[in-house]
Write an enzyme that holds these catalytic residues in place. Structure first.
Site, PDB file in Angstrom:
ATOM      1  N   CYS A  96    -128.950  28.408 -36.837  1.00 16.00           N
ATOM      2  CA  CYS A  96    -128.633  29.673 -37.500  1.00 16.00           C
ATOM      3  C   CYS A  96    -127.124  29.801 -37.727  1.00 16.00           C
ATOM      4  O   CYS A  96    -126.585  29.150 -38.623  1.00 16.00           O
ATOM      5  CB  CYS A  96    -129.211  30.849 -36.719  1.00 16.00           C
ATOM      6  SG  CYS A  96    -129.253  32.409 -37.655  1.00 16.00           S
ATOM      7  N   HIS A 143    -134.990  29.316 -36.080  1.00 14.53           N
ATOM      8  CA  HIS A 143    -134.784  29.311 -34.627  1.00 14.53           C
ATOM      9  C   HIS A 143    -135.929  28.590 -33.910  1.00 14.53           C
ATOM     10  O   HIS A 143    -136.966  29.205 -33.633  1.00 14.53           O
ATOM     11  CB  HIS A 143    -134.691  30.745 -34.102  1.00 14.53           C
ATOM     12  CG  HIS A 143    -133.408  31.423 -34.411  1.00 14.53           C
ATOM     13  ND1 HIS A 143    -132.301  31.348 -33.596  1.00 14.53           N
ATOM     14  CD2 HIS A 143    -133.046  32.190 -35.475  1.00 14.53           C
ATOM     15  CE1 HIS A 143    -131.304  32.049 -34.115  1.00 14.53           C
ATOM     16  NE2 HIS A 143    -131.730  32.572 -35.264  1.00 14.53           N
ATOM     17  N   GLU A 187    -136.034  27.845 -30.889  1.00 15.35           N
ATOM     18  CA  GLU A 187    -136.091  28.329 -29.506  1.00 15.35           C
ATOM     19  C   GLU A 187    -136.762  29.700 -29.379  1.00 15.35           C
ATOM     20  O   GLU A 187    -137.075  30.141 -28.268  1.00 15.35           O
ATOM     21  CB  GLU A 187    -134.676  28.387 -28.911  1.00 15.35           C
ATOM     22  CG  GLU A 187    -133.835  29.589 -29.288  1.00 15.35           C
ATOM     23  CD  GLU A 187    -133.220  29.547 -30.676  1.00 15.35           C
ATOM     24  OE1 GLU A 187    -132.345  30.388 -30.950  1.00 15.35           O
ATOM     25  OE2 GLU A 187    -133.612  28.687 -31.501  1.00 15.35           O
TER      26      GLU A 187
END
Length: 207
Positions: A60, A150, A152
């Site tokens: 990001c 993302h 994660e």
């Protein structure tokens, strides 16, 4: 494998390239174009990491700073913010890529960003796109990647971001309930992070 967290926004010093087995540059609520002192410091540090061929993954904000440091352009997304679980489409170059090669050509990923990489660095290999974001992933050389989404994020994290930004999203004419209903699991995106960690571990074991 030891993992260290360097909080440059709070004044922590960046390590030398020789002391890094791999680098993950995470997201941030700041904007790249704010040109904050700590962000400029990171941007100026990245070429050292690239030159040393240290495995690097920008996520990001990290994706955007990597692009800017390597000669690309970053700015506000012309279509507005992209948020929610979206479909990522891999381009043909992904087939021979170390992180993306084993992934399906289409997969779900969580995303939340207002700024984007508007122009890729001159030597970047374009790897992925979405319906609203042209530059969702790219590679520089053979060991540095930027990904706008993302890997994660969990479903609960994605839900929290949508609910936190609900007022702004409604003002933009977005359907918040639809965004919440579209939240899904993202195992393929998570695999990218796992592939990167495995690459760093394998590289470290060779030296």
């Amino acid at each position: 494998m030891d993992v260290g967290v360097v909080d440059t926004e709070s004044g922590a010093s960046l390590p030398q390239a020789k002391d890094c087995a791999g680098v993950i540059l995470t997201g941030s609520h700041s904007m790249v174009t704010d040109n904050l002192p700590w962000s400029i410091e990171v941007e100026n540090w990245i070429p050292e990491i690239l030159k040393a061929r240290i495995p690097f993954l920008g996520i990001c904000y990290g994706h955007q700073v990597l692009a800017k440091a390597a000669g690309g352009q970053v700015g506000f997304h012309p279509k507005g913010r992209e948020i929610g679980t979206v479909k990522i489409y891999l381009l043909s170059a992904h087939a021979k890529d170390k992180l993306f090669g084993e992934l399906p050509k289409q997969f779900a990923a969580h995303t939340v960003h207002s700024q984007s990489v508007l122009r890729l660095p001159p030597e970047a290999i374009h790897l992925a796109t979405s319906a609203d974001e042209v530059h969702h992933a790219f590679r520089i050389g053979d060991c540095a990647w930027g990904i706008q989404f993302h890997p994660e994020f969990t479903e609960k994290i994605m839900e929290a971001y949508i609910r936190t930004q609900a007022k702004e999203l409604l003002a933009e004419g977005r359907d918040v309930e639809k965004l919440l209903l579209m939240i899904d699991e993202t195992p393929a995106a998570l695999k990218i992070a796992r592939n990167f960690c495995r690459m760093v571990r394998d590289r470290k074991s060779r030296f």
